[in-house]
Each structure stands twice: as C-alpha cells, then as structure tokens.
Design a protein around this motif. Structure first.
Motif, short mmCIF file in Angstrom:
data_model
loop_
_atom_site.label_atom_id
_atom_site.label_comp_id
_atom_site.label_asym_id
_atom_site.label_seq_id
_atom_site.Cartn_x
_atom_site.Cartn_y
_atom_site.Cartn_z
N VAL A 156 121.28 74.71 34.90
CA VAL A 156 120.25 73.77 34.23
C VAL A 156 120.45 72.47 35.39
N SER A 212 124.10 72.28 27.48
CA SER A 212 124.36 73.45 28.44
C SER A 212 125.62 73.57 28.67
N LEU A 263 125.63 78.00 32.38
CA LEU A 263 124.31 77.71 32.35
C LEU A 263 124.03 76.43 32.66
N GLY A 264 125.15 75.37 32.26
CA GLY A 264 125.22 73.94 32.57
C GLY A 264 124.76 73.79 34.22
#
Length: 154
Positions: A49, A38, A45-46
């Motif tokens: 997460v 991600s 988005l990383g």
C-alpha cells in the motif's frame, strides 16, 4: 448482432476503481488510515500500500483536488493573489495594499533588528560592568613586572 451492442452506456467502474475514487475523495488522511491498518494486519500488505501511494502520487492528488477541504494544502494555494482580476481599479488597490504591507513588514523587521541590537548591547554592557566589578574586588597578588606564576618550592 443485437441492438444493445452499439449503445453509449458507460461501463460501471469495477470495485477497485470505485474504492480508489472513494479514498481519493476523502483525501490523504484516508490513505494514511488504510496504510496504517494494512501494516497492523499484514506487514507486507502495508508495504504494498505504501509503494502504491508513493508511485501513484495519491497524497499530491488529494491535495490539488480538495484544496479547500484540507488546510495542509493551503500554503501551496497562495499564488492566486498575483493574478489580475480584470477590474483595473481593484487590481490597482490590491497592488497598492500589497506594496504598503510589504513596506510595513520591512519597517517592522528593521524595528525588531534595532530592538535586538539594543538588548544585546545592554546585556553586553551589563556583562562588562560585572566583570569590571569582579576584577576590582579581586586583590592583585602577582608582583608587578612578573607575568609568569611562581614555581612551587620543594
């Protein structure tokens, strides 16, 4: 009202719950792969997460759930050695063996300490001998009775 309204059929979890369970079953490595992927494809988005992993404690959960599968969890799992098994003969044997091993470990550590001390003493004696030889080889140029070096003459 239909006859199907009161049946005890469990609801099938949604795709998000199934995905989370699938990742949890595969352990922390799967979460690391998802996080890195991600970050590669979409940085924000990383971060989401990573935050999800940290907030929900996904790494710890996989470690407790799959301790046999992941060697990284093994250091936490050694506490079972002190539990009694219910067999008195085996528990006595285990206690004697553990006491003997602890005694042998203490003796070995004492041996290593003596060995280090002997090595350090030998190295120090060698240093002092070399220093004494170097001092004996160097001629004494200062006159006896004067501790201060001579001032340069102009």
């Amino acid at each position: 009202m239909s006859a199907y309204a009161y049946t005890d059929v469990p609801a099938r979890p949604g795709w998000i719950a199934r995905t989370l369970n699938w990742l949890d079953e595969r352990g922390p490595i799967s979460w690391i792969v998802v996080m890195v992927g991600s970050f590669i494809f979409a940085g924000p988005l990383g971060l989401l997460v990573l935050g999800f992993i940290l907030i929900t404690g996904r790494f710890g959960r996989g470690c407790r759930r799959n301790a046999e599968r992941f060697a990284a969890c093994a250091p936490r799992m050694h506490f079972h050695a002190s539990r009694p098994t219910g067999n008195r003969a085996f528990d006595a044997y285990k206690a004697d063996t553990l006491a003997r091993l602890e005694r042998e470990q203490d003796e070995f550590e004492a041996f290593l300490a003596r060995l280090r001390e002997a090595r350090d003493k030998a190295e120090f004696d060698q240093y002092m001998d070399e220093r004494a030889r170097a001092a004996a080889a160097m001629p004494d140029t200062a006159p006896a009775g004067t501790d201060a070096p001579e001032a340069p003459r102009s």
